[in-house]
Design an enzyme around this catalytic site. Structure first.
Site, PDB file in Angstrom:
ATOM      1  N   ASN A  97     -26.102 -61.959   9.931  1.00 52.90           N
ATOM      2  CA  ASN A  97     -26.741 -63.216   9.391  1.00 52.90           C
ATOM      3  C   ASN A  97     -27.893 -63.779  10.270  1.00 52.90           C
ATOM      4  O   ASN A  97     -28.079 -63.275  11.157  1.00 52.90           O
ATOM      5  CB  ASN A  97     -25.482 -64.330   9.224  1.00 52.90           C
ATOM      6  CG  ASN A  97     -24.669 -64.353  10.601  1.00 52.90           C
ATOM      7  OD1 ASN A  97     -25.308 -65.150  11.193  1.00 52.90           O
ATOM      8  ND2 ASN A  97     -23.462 -64.183  10.705  1.00 52.90           N
ATOM      9  N   ALA A 102     -20.523 -69.850  16.916  1.00 50.81           N
ATOM     10  CA  ALA A 102     -20.944 -68.589  16.599  1.00 50.81           C
ATOM     11  C   ALA A 102     -20.583 -68.402  14.718  1.00 50.81           C
ATOM     12  O   ALA A 102     -19.955 -68.981  14.006  1.00 50.81           O
ATOM     13  CB  ALA A 102     -20.077 -67.287  16.916  1.00 50.81           C
ATOM     14  N   LYS A 160     -25.756 -41.277  10.930  1.00 53.58           N
ATOM     15  CA  LYS A 160     -26.627 -41.896   9.856  1.00 53.58           C
ATOM     16  C   LYS A 160     -26.283 -41.602   8.632  1.00 53.58           C
ATOM     17  O   LYS A 160     -26.235 -40.535   8.091  1.00 53.58           O
ATOM     18  CB  LYS A 160     -28.058 -41.708  10.304  1.00 53.58           C
ATOM     19  CG  LYS A 160     -29.171 -42.750   9.480  1.00 53.58           C
ATOM     20  CD  LYS A 160     -30.250 -42.356  10.096  1.00 53.58           C
ATOM     21  CE  LYS A 160     -31.264 -43.073   8.884  1.00 53.58           C
ATOM     22  NZ  LYS A 160     -32.536 -42.534   9.176  1.00 53.58           N
ATOM     23  N   PRO A 163     -11.338 -60.900  12.626  1.00 55.46           N
ATOM     24  CA  PRO A 163     -10.425 -62.052  13.093  1.00 55.46           C
ATOM     25  C   PRO A 163     -11.022 -63.179  13.053  1.00 55.46           C
ATOM     26  O   PRO A 163     -12.491 -63.346  13.309  1.00 55.46           O
ATOM     27  CB  PRO A 163     -10.239 -61.282  14.416  1.00 55.46           C
ATOM     28  CG  PRO A 163     -11.331 -60.600  14.703  1.00 55.46           C
ATOM     29  CD  PRO A 163     -11.611 -59.982  13.379  1.00 55.46           C
ATOM     30  N   ASP A 164     -10.389 -64.398  12.839  1.00 56.11           N
ATOM     31  CA  ASP A 164     -11.046 -65.706  12.865  1.00 56.11           C
ATOM     32  C   ASP A 164     -10.721 -66.272  14.500  1.00 56.11           C
ATOM     33  O   ASP A 164      -9.576 -66.520  14.930  1.00 56.11           O
ATOM     34  CB  ASP A 164     -10.322 -66.632  11.846  1.00 56.11           C
ATOM     35  CG  ASP A 164     -11.110 -67.935  11.713  1.00 56.11           C
ATOM     36  OD1 ASP A 164     -11.433 -68.448  12.938  1.00 56.11           O
ATOM     37  OD2 ASP A 164     -11.146 -68.364  10.612  1.00 56.11           O
ATOM     38  N   ILE A 165     -11.974 -66.261  15.245  1.00 57.38           N
ATOM     39  CA  ILE A 165     -12.030 -66.578  16.601  1.00 57.38           C
ATOM     40  C   ILE A 165     -11.230 -67.821  16.835  1.00 57.38           C
ATOM     41  O   ILE A 165     -10.428 -68.359  17.548  1.00 57.38           O
ATOM     42  CB  ILE A 165     -13.032 -66.258  17.315  1.00 57.38           C
ATOM     43  CG1 ILE A 165     -13.580 -64.690  17.143  1.00 57.38           C
ATOM     44  CG2 ILE A 165     -13.246 -66.759  18.729  1.00 57.38           C
ATOM     45  CD1 ILE A 165     -14.699 -64.419  17.146  1.00 57.38           C
ATOM     46  N   LYS A 203     -11.074 -77.529   6.488  1.00 59.07           N
ATOM     47  CA  LYS A 203     -11.265 -76.296   7.242  1.00 59.07           C
ATOM     48  C   LYS A 203     -10.560 -76.888   8.865  1.00 59.07           C
ATOM     49  O   LYS A 203      -9.743 -75.857   9.565  1.00 59.07           O
ATOM     50  CB  LYS A 203     -12.685 -76.078   7.601  1.00 59.07           C
ATOM     51  CG  LYS A 203     -13.000 -74.780   8.122  1.00 59.07           C
ATOM     52  CD  LYS A 203     -14.607 -74.376   7.922  1.00 59.07           C
ATOM     53  CE  LYS A 203     -14.632 -73.814   6.555  1.00 59.07           C
ATOM     54  NZ  LYS A 203     -16.132 -73.252   6.267  1.00 59.07           N
ATOM     55  N   LYS A 227      -7.588 -74.286  10.051  1.00 60.30           N
ATOM     56  CA  LYS A 227      -7.869 -73.416  11.401  1.00 60.30           C
ATOM     57  C   LYS A 227      -7.071 -74.141  12.496  1.00 60.30           C
ATOM     58  O   LYS A 227      -6.818 -73.266  13.537  1.00 60.30           O
ATOM     59  CB  LYS A 227      -9.242 -73.554  11.700  1.00 60.30           C
ATOM     60  CG  LYS A 227     -10.405 -73.315  10.813  1.00 60.30           C
ATOM     61  CD  LYS A 227     -11.109 -71.972  11.087  1.00 60.30           C
ATOM     62  CE  LYS A 227     -12.351 -71.722   9.928  1.00 60.30           C
ATOM     63  NZ  LYS A 227     -12.905 -70.296  10.098  1.00 60.30           N
TER      64      LYS A 227
HETATM   65  O1  C5P Z   1     -14.430 -70.165   8.118  1.00 64.52           O
HETATM   66  P1  C5P Z   1     -16.045 -70.716   8.564  1.00 64.52           P
HETATM   67  O2  C5P Z   1     -16.581 -69.302   8.985  1.00 64.52           O
HETATM   68  O3  C5P Z   1     -16.589 -71.506   7.602  1.00 64.52           O
HETATM   69  O4  C5P Z   1     -15.698 -71.371   9.682  1.00 64.52           O
HETATM   70  C1  C5P Z   1     -16.697 -71.813  10.624  1.00 64.52           C
HETATM   71  C2  C5P Z   1     -16.145 -71.942  12.070  1.00 64.52           C
HETATM   72  O5  C5P Z   1     -15.172 -71.083  12.376  1.00 64.52           O
HETATM   73  C3  C5P Z   1     -17.120 -71.823  13.091  1.00 64.52           C
HETATM   74  O6  C5P Z   1     -16.770 -72.642  14.187  1.00 64.52           O
HETATM   75  C4  C5P Z   1     -17.130 -70.551  13.385  1.00 64.52           C
HETATM   76  O7  C5P Z   1     -17.656 -70.250  14.804  1.00 64.52           O
HETATM   77  C5  C5P Z   1     -15.456 -70.278  13.385  1.00 64.52           C
HETATM   78  N1  C5P Z   1     -15.173 -68.847  13.070  1.00 64.52           N
HETATM   79  C6  C5P Z   1     -14.727 -67.963  14.110  1.00 64.52           C
HETATM   80  N2  C5P Z   1     -14.340 -66.714  13.652  1.00 64.52           N
HETATM   81  C7  C5P Z   1     -14.563 -66.308  12.192  1.00 64.52           C
HETATM   82  C8  C5P Z   1     -15.175 -67.011  11.424  1.00 64.52           C
HETATM   83  C9  C5P Z   1     -15.511 -68.455  11.459  1.00 64.52           C
HETATM   84  O8  C5P Z   1     -14.549 -68.314  15.169  1.00 64.52           O
HETATM   85  N3  C5P Z   1     -14.128 -64.876  12.101  1.00 64.52           N
END
Ligand code: C5P
Length: 402
Positions: free
Chosen positions: A211, A275, A289, A307-309, A341, A345
């Site tokens: 992105n 991030a 490739k 994974p959602d960090i 959110k 989270k």
């Molecule tokens: O769910 P969304 O991407 O909108 O959430 C944004 C927040 O979550 C940001 O703080 C981003 O750094 C964090 N994030 C993360 N790991 C992911 C997706 C989002 O840490 N896979």
């Protein structure tokens, strides 16, 4: 009385064409009520005379390492101990190389080796000298050691060339120095973890999904936390930004590696997830490739959620940072979505920002944010990303002190 009133700067002037700007620097520093003492190198004195500096500082200009009078008045160790900050401006390629190598063959380099105070440098040199691998290597090492590098600017040079190498304007240098000296080290003893930049998810060895995140907000956060005294680790995807000084920078590409690097960096008192993590990774990514086909079609990419960090860090049972902050980049229903959110989270605070195309936030210099906490939301004015970082750190300091 201002916090700056009893501050002292040691200005080291080395031999670049920009040395004449040292006079303006001295004037501006003094105008802000800060005491300034000057060390002038031999080559610096070819561009600006000790007499003209002396007239402005109303103090002796220090030039020689082995001067009996200087040593009896103010030894080289005392010169560096006596300052709250050392500013090298202009900083030639030569002094940067000496600083990196620890060479101390004149008063300026000896003072710089003897100091344990913050050091700022404002490089000034020909564009090719600046871009040379040796100088870039030296700068990289100095930054890792905590030296703050201001500039250089891009523009026309005295030698007739054009490029990066012009010393920053004195007003800009002084502004950086003042804001550093005004900061209190209120996060000393704390550790902070920041995520930043995009992640990059491979499709095959040469292609990837990513992105447009520039990483600017995360880098600014890491820099502000570190300047307030926090021991800071920045885990970042690929960006074009210079490492913030004094910050441990871990460079990763994928979300999985970002998560691992974050978990490896715990414990931390503060975590800020800025991030733009790619939401998906390619499950069937190819070791070779992928070839174009005659049919023009491509076999489908199978995507899995990353994974959602932020969520992982927020919901840790042990080692959860005391304060976890996330960002919510939204294009509609900003506040509502961000409030949801924060709950979903499990983080403590969310900075909601409008990233509609018209705002220019993604990749831009400014950010318009709302801070969302358990107490509600507050709108901040449109600010530079650096200023958003400073304001957030000030909030963090207050929260931690409570
Ligand atoms: O769910 P969304 O991407 O909108 O959430 C944004 C927040 O979550 C940001 O703080 C981003 O750094 C964090 N994030 C993360 N790991 C992911 C997706 C989002 O840490 N896979």
């Amino acid at each position: 009385m201002s916090i700056l009133d009893d501050k002292r700067i040691l200005l080291v002037v080395t031999g670049g064409i920009a040395a004449f700007k040292a006079l303006e620097l001295v004037r501006l520093i003094k105008a802000n009520g800060i005491h300034v003492r000057v060390v002038l190198t031999e080559s610096g004195s070819k561009f600006v005379t000790p007499l003209s500096i002396q007239a402005l500082t109303e103090d002796k200009v220090y030039t020689e390492l082995f001067s009996l009078t200087d040593e009896s008045e103010m030894g080289h160790i005392q010169l560096s101990r006596d300052a709250d900050l050392i500013l090298v401006a202009p900083a030639t390629a030569n002094i940067l190389a000496k600083m990196r190598a620890g060479i101390s063959d004149d008063l300026a380099s000896t003072v710089l080796l003897a100091t344990d105070k913050p050091v700022f440098v404002a490089p000034s040199m020909n564009v090719r000298m600046w871009e040379h691998a040796a100088t870039q290597d030296n700068i990289g090492v100095l930054i890792k050691r905590g030296v703050e590098v201001l500039g250089p600017d891009v523009g026309a040079m005295a030698c007739g060339e054009f490029g990066a190498g012009r010393m920053c304007e004195p007003a800009e240098i002084v502004q950086h120095v003042l804001s550093f000296l005004s900061l209190n080290k209120s996060l000393e003893g704390k550790t902070a973890l920041v995520t930043s930049g995009p992640t990059l998810e491979p499709i095959d060895p040469v292609r990837f999904i990513s992105n447009r995140s520039s990483g600017k907000q995360g880098y600014a956060m890491a820099s502000a936390l570190s300047k307030h005294g926090a021991k800071t680790t920045l885990v970042t995807g690929p960006t074009n930004l210079r490492d913030p000084s004094g910050v441990k920078v871990i460079k990763i590409e994928t979300a999985a590696d970002m998560l691992q690097a974050c978990l490896d960096s715990l414990p931390a008192d503060i975590a800020i997830c800025a991030a733009a993590v790619a939401d998906w990774r390619v499950v069937n990514n190819s070791e070779q490739k992928i070839k174009k086909r005659d049919s023009g079609s491509v076999s489908a990419l199978e995507l899995n959620e990353n994974p959602d960090i932020l969520k992982t860090l927020s919901q840790l049972h042990s080692n959860r940072p005391d304060l976890v902050v996330g960002f919510a980049a939204e294009t509609e229903n900003l506040i509502n979505n961000a409030v949801k959110k924060r709950k979903n989270k499990g983080c403590d605070w969310i900075l909601a920002n409008d990233v509609s195309e018209t705002t220019g936030t993604f990749g831009g210099e400014n950010n318009l944010v709302h801070l969302i906490t358990d107490k509600g939301s507050e709108e901040w004015p449109l600010m530079l990303k650096e200023d958003v970082a400073i304001r957030l750190v000030e909030k963090i300091v207050k929260e931690i002190e409570r």
